[in-house]
Design a protein around this motif. Structure first.
Motif, PDB file in Angstrom:
ATOM      1  N   LEU A  98       0.840  -1.206   0.000  1.00 50.13           N
ATOM      2  CA  LEU A  98       0.000   0.000   0.000  1.00 50.13           C
ATOM      3  C   LEU A  98       0.873   1.252   0.000  1.00 50.13           C
ATOM      4  O   LEU A  98       0.612   2.214  -0.723  1.00 50.13           O
ATOM      5  CB  LEU A  98      -0.911  -0.011   1.228  1.00 50.13           C
ATOM      6  N   ILE A  99       1.902   1.241   0.839  1.00 48.70           N
ATOM      7  CA  ILE A  99       2.796   2.394   0.958  1.00 48.70           C
ATOM      8  C   ILE A  99       3.942   2.194  -0.029  1.00 48.70           C
ATOM      9  O   ILE A  99       4.727   1.251   0.078  1.00 48.70           O
ATOM     10  CB  ILE A  99       3.332   2.523   2.392  1.00 48.70           C
ATOM     11  N   LYS A 100       4.028   3.076  -1.008  1.00 48.83           N
ATOM     12  CA  LYS A 100       5.039   2.986  -2.053  1.00 48.83           C
ATOM     13  C   LYS A 100       5.890   4.255  -2.055  1.00 48.83           C
ATOM     14  O   LYS A 100       5.461   5.297  -1.554  1.00 48.83           O
ATOM     15  CB  LYS A 100       4.380   2.781  -3.412  1.00 48.83           C
ATOM     16  N   PRO A 101       7.080   4.208  -2.610  1.00 47.93           N
ATOM     17  CA  PRO A 101       7.903   5.411  -2.706  1.00 47.93           C
ATOM     18  C   PRO A 101       7.189   6.500  -3.515  1.00 47.93           C
ATOM     19  O   PRO A 101       6.496   6.200  -4.498  1.00 47.93           O
ATOM     20  CB  PRO A 101       9.158   4.931  -3.435  1.00 47.93           C
ATOM     21  N   ASP A 102       7.357   7.737  -3.114  1.00 46.06           N
ATOM     22  CA  ASP A 102       6.730   8.850  -3.832  1.00 46.06           C
ATOM     23  C   ASP A 102       7.097   8.850  -5.313  1.00 46.06           C
ATOM     24  O   ASP A 102       6.296   9.234  -6.169  1.00 46.06           O
ATOM     25  CB  ASP A 102       7.141  10.187  -3.214  1.00 46.06           C
ATOM     26  N   VAL A 103       8.311   8.407  -5.613  1.00 45.47           N
ATOM     27  CA  VAL A 103       8.769   8.441  -6.999  1.00 45.47           C
ATOM     28  C   VAL A 103       7.924   7.556  -7.910  1.00 45.47           C
ATOM     29  O   VAL A 103       7.813   7.817  -9.113  1.00 45.47           O
ATOM     30  CB  VAL A 103      10.266   8.051  -7.079  1.00 45.47           C
ATOM     31  N   VAL A 104       7.293   6.526  -7.354  1.00 44.70           N
ATOM     32  CA  VAL A 104       6.465   5.632  -8.161  1.00 44.70           C
ATOM     33  C   VAL A 104       5.212   6.362  -8.645  1.00 44.70           C
ATOM     34  O   VAL A 104       4.890   6.354  -9.840  1.00 44.70           O
ATOM     35  CB  VAL A 104       6.093   4.357  -7.371  1.00 44.70           C
ATOM     36  N   SER A 105       4.510   7.003  -7.718  1.00 46.72           N
ATOM     37  CA  SER A 105       3.294   7.718  -8.116  1.00 46.72           C
ATOM     38  C   SER A 105       3.621   8.913  -9.002  1.00 46.72           C
ATOM     39  O   SER A 105       2.884   9.220  -9.956  1.00 46.72           O
ATOM     40  CB  SER A 105       2.506   8.169  -6.881  1.00 46.72           C
ATOM     41  N   LYS A 106       4.722   9.589  -8.716  1.00 42.76           N
ATOM     42  CA  LYS A 106       5.121  10.728  -9.546  1.00 42.76           C
ATOM     43  C   LYS A 106       5.453  10.286 -10.965  1.00 42.76           C
ATOM     44  O   LYS A 106       5.084  10.945 -11.945  1.00 42.76           O
ATOM     45  CB  LYS A 106       6.325  11.428  -8.920  1.00 42.76           C
ATOM     46  N   THR A 107       6.152   9.163 -11.070  1.00 45.76           N
ATOM     47  CA  THR A 107       6.505   8.653 -12.399  1.00 45.76           C
ATOM     48  C   THR A 107       5.267   8.260 -13.181  1.00 45.76           C
ATOM     49  O   THR A 107       5.149   8.557 -14.383  1.00 45.76           O
ATOM     50  CB  THR A 107       7.456   7.445 -12.275  1.00 45.76           C
ATOM     51  N   LEU A 108       4.317   7.599 -12.512  1.00 43.55           N
ATOM     52  CA  LEU A 108       3.084   7.195 -13.180  1.00 43.55           C
ATOM     53  C   LEU A 108       2.290   8.413 -13.638  1.00 43.55           C
ATOM     54  O   LEU A 108       1.814   8.481 -14.780  1.00 43.55           O
ATOM     55  CB  LEU A 108       2.241   6.323 -12.247  1.00 43.55           C
ATOM     56  N   TYR A 109       2.167   9.394 -12.749  1.00 43.91           N
ATOM     57  CA  TYR A 109       1.426  10.613 -13.095  1.00 43.91           C
ATOM     58  C   TYR A 109       2.079  11.338 -14.271  1.00 43.91           C
ATOM     59  O   TYR A 109       1.414  11.717 -15.242  1.00 43.91           O
ATOM     60  CB  TYR A 109       1.352  11.545 -11.886  1.00 43.91           C
ATOM     61  N   GLU A 110       3.384  11.516 -14.191  1.00 50.13           N
ATOM     62  CA  GLU A 110       4.099  12.256 -15.228  1.00 50.13           C
ATOM     63  C   GLU A 110       4.088  11.519 -16.564  1.00 50.13           C
ATOM     64  O   GLU A 110       4.057  12.144 -17.630  1.00 50.13           O
ATOM     65  CB  GLU A 110       5.529  12.537 -14.784  1.00 50.13           C
ATOM     66  N   ALA A 111       4.111  10.185 -16.504  1.00 49.90           N
ATOM     67  CA  ALA A 111       4.073   9.407 -17.746  1.00 49.90           C
ATOM     68  C   ALA A 111       2.794   9.681 -18.524  1.00 49.90           C
ATOM     69  O   ALA A 111       2.793   9.697 -19.765  1.00 49.90           O
ATOM     70  CB  ALA A 111       4.189   7.916 -17.435  1.00 49.90           C
ATOM     71  N   ILE A 112       1.702   9.911 -17.786  1.00 48.81           N
ATOM     72  CA  ILE A 112       0.420  10.214 -18.438  1.00 48.81           C
ATOM     73  C   ILE A 112       0.272  11.710 -18.696  1.00 48.81           C
ATOM     74  O   ILE A 112      -0.055  12.140 -19.805  1.00 48.81           O
ATOM     75  CB  ILE A 112      -0.755   9.702 -17.574  1.00 48.81           C
TER      76      ILE A 112
END
Length: 380
Positions: A11-25
Motif C-alpha cells: 500500500l505504501i510505495k515510494p513517492d517516486v512511483v506515483s510521480k513517475t506514473l502521473y508524469e508518464a500520463i
C-alpha cells in the motif's frame, strides 16, 4: 493504520512511483511503443527498454530482451506454463504453491500433463531430499515458489537448481514474495535452464497491473495469446521470440515506467539494506508473539517477510478484525489462495492470520502489533 498485508500488495510505495506514473500520463510525452516513428512513440519504446535494463540488472540477467512485461504473476505463470507443456509431460511442484501456480497446472493436468507434489515437514520446509522419488522418464520441469506466501518459508533454490541441472530439468520459479525483499541475482551460465516470474505490485513497489517473465532458459516458446504487435503484420501469428511472444497488444507502458521507478528506488537503497531491515523487523515480531499462550505459529525462524499464526481455535478472520478494531492493524486472514498448504496443516475451515512486512514498516509498528496480539490473548 499499521499496514501488514504487503504480501498481497504494498500500500505504501515510494513517492517516486506515483510521480513517475502521473508524469508518464500527464506529460503527454509517451504514446504507444513500437507503433510509430514520431517522437512520442519513440520515447515510449526507449523508456520501456530502459525498464527492461533496470530489471535485468536488478536480477543479474545479461540480455534485457529476455524480460517480457505482463499484467501480474498470474499472467506470467499462465503464459509460460501454457506455452511450454503438452500432454504426456510430467511436472514436479509442491503443496506450498499459490493458486497462480496450481490452477494453470490443474488445467494442464486436465489436458494430460502429470503432476507430483513435494510435501513439507513439521517446520514447513519443503522435503527436497525426496525430490528423487518424484522423477519419471517424462519429467520436464520443477515449478516452485521461491517463498511460501502463507508461512514465509523460503525454498532452497540452490538445491533445486543443482538437482535440475543434474537431471536436465527446466526450473520455473514463482518469485512473487522474494522479488524486492531478498537479494536474487541469477547466474545464467551456472543455471542455464531457468524462468523467473514476478509481479510488480508487491515488494517491487510497482503499480498493480505490472509483472514480468524473466527468461534464462533458451526454451522454445509458442504463442498462447496472439494479436496486434505493431510489427510483422503480414505474419499469421506473433513472433515466438522473447519478449514479443508474451507481449501481445498494447502493453501497460505507463505503469511499466512506474515499476521501473520502484525497482530503482530499491536499488538506490541497496537490496541488502532493504532485506536486512525487513528481516530484522520480522524477527522482532516472530519472537515477540511466539511465547504468547495460545499462539500457534505457521512460520519458522528463518528470515523472510512473513509471520503467520493462529490463536487457539478462533477463526483467523476474527483475530484480524480484532487487530484492526483495537489498533487499526491491517492483516490478512483466510486461505491466501494456497489450499494445499491449509489442507496439510489442518486450517481449511479457519484459515491463518498472516502478517507481512515491508521496508516502510518500523519498530514502533511492530511493537504495537505485538502488544495488540497480547491484549487479544489476555481478553479472549
Amino acid at each position: 493504520m499499521i499496514y501488514l498485508d504487503n504480501s498481497s500488495t504494498t500500500l505504501i510505495k515510494p513517492d517516486v512511483v506515483s510521480k513517475t506514473l502521473y508524469e508518464a500520463i500527464a506529460s503527454q510525452k509517451y504514446s504507444n511503443p513500437s507503433r510509430g516513428f514520431y517522437q512520442e512513440a519513440i520515447n515510449s519504446s526507449e523508456a520501456v527498454y530502459d525498464v527492461r535494463e533496470i530489471i535485468a540488472e536488478f536480477f543479474g540477467v545479461e540480455d534485457p530482451l529476455n524480460v517480457a512485461f505482463t499484467a501480474n504473476i498470474t499472467t506470467s505463470l499462465n503464459l509460460v506454463l501454457n506455452s511450454i507443456f503438452k500432454k504426456g509431460d510430467h511436472i514436479i511442484t509442491s503443496v506450498t504453491e499459490h493458486n497462480s501456480v496450481l490452477r494453470p497446472l490443474y488445467q494442464l493436468e486436465d489436458r494430460g500433463v502429470e503432476l507430483s507434489f513435494i510435501d513439507i515437514d513439521e517446520n514447513y520446509n519443503l522435503k527436497l531430499e525426496e525430490l528423487e522419488n518424484y522423477l519419471k522418464d517424462n519429467t520436464r520441469a520443477i515449478v516452485i515458489t521461491a517463498e511460501s506466501n502463507v508461512s514465509g518459508v523460503r525454498t532452497d533454490l540452490e538445491y533445486i537448481y543443482e538437482f535440475a541441472i543434474a537431471h536436465d530439468l527446466l526450473v520455473i520459479i514463482d518469485g512473487a514474495q522474494v522479488a524486492g525483499t531478498a537479494k536474487i541475482k541469477f547466474n545464467e551460465r551456472k543455471y542455464p535452464r531457468l524462468i523467473f516470474c514476478i509481479t510488480g505490485h508487491k515488494a517491487l513497489f510497482g503499480p498493480t497491473g505490472t509483472g514480468a517473465i524473466i527468461d534464462m532458459s533458451g526454451e522454445k516458446f509458442k504463442n498462447v495469446f496472439t494479436g496486434g504487435s505493431g510489427v510483422n503484420s503480414f505474419h499469421r501469428f506473433n513472433s515466438v521470440e522473447m519478449p514479443d511472444v508474451f507481449e501481445y497488444g498494447t502493453i501497460n507502458f505507463h505503469s511499466i515506467l512506474a515499476l521501473g521507478a520502484g525497482v530503482k528506488f530499491i536499488d538506490g537503497i541497496g537490496i541488502e539494506r532493504v532485506s536486512e531491515k525487513i528481516h530484522s523487523l520480522r524477527q522482532r515480531l516472530f519472537y515477540g508473539i511466539r511465547e504468547i499462550p495460545g499462539i500457534k505459529l505457521f512460520s519458522n525462524e528463518r528470515d523472510s517477510s512473513i509471520v503467520s499464526f493462529n490463536y487457539r481455535e478462533y477463526p483467523s478472520s476474527e483475530i484480524c478484525k480484532k487487530m484492526y478494531k483495537i489498533n487499526k492493524i491491517a492483516s490478512r486472514g483466510g486461505i491466501h489462495c494456497a489450499p494445499l498448504f491449509h489442507e496439510k496443516v489442518g486450517t481449511k475451515t479457519r484459515g491463518i492470520v498472516r502478517l507481512s512486512l515491508s521496508y516502510f514498516n518500523n519498530k514502533d509498528e511492530i511493537n504495537k502489533t505485538i502488544d495488540t496480539i497480547k491484549l487479544i490473548a489476555e481478553t479472549s
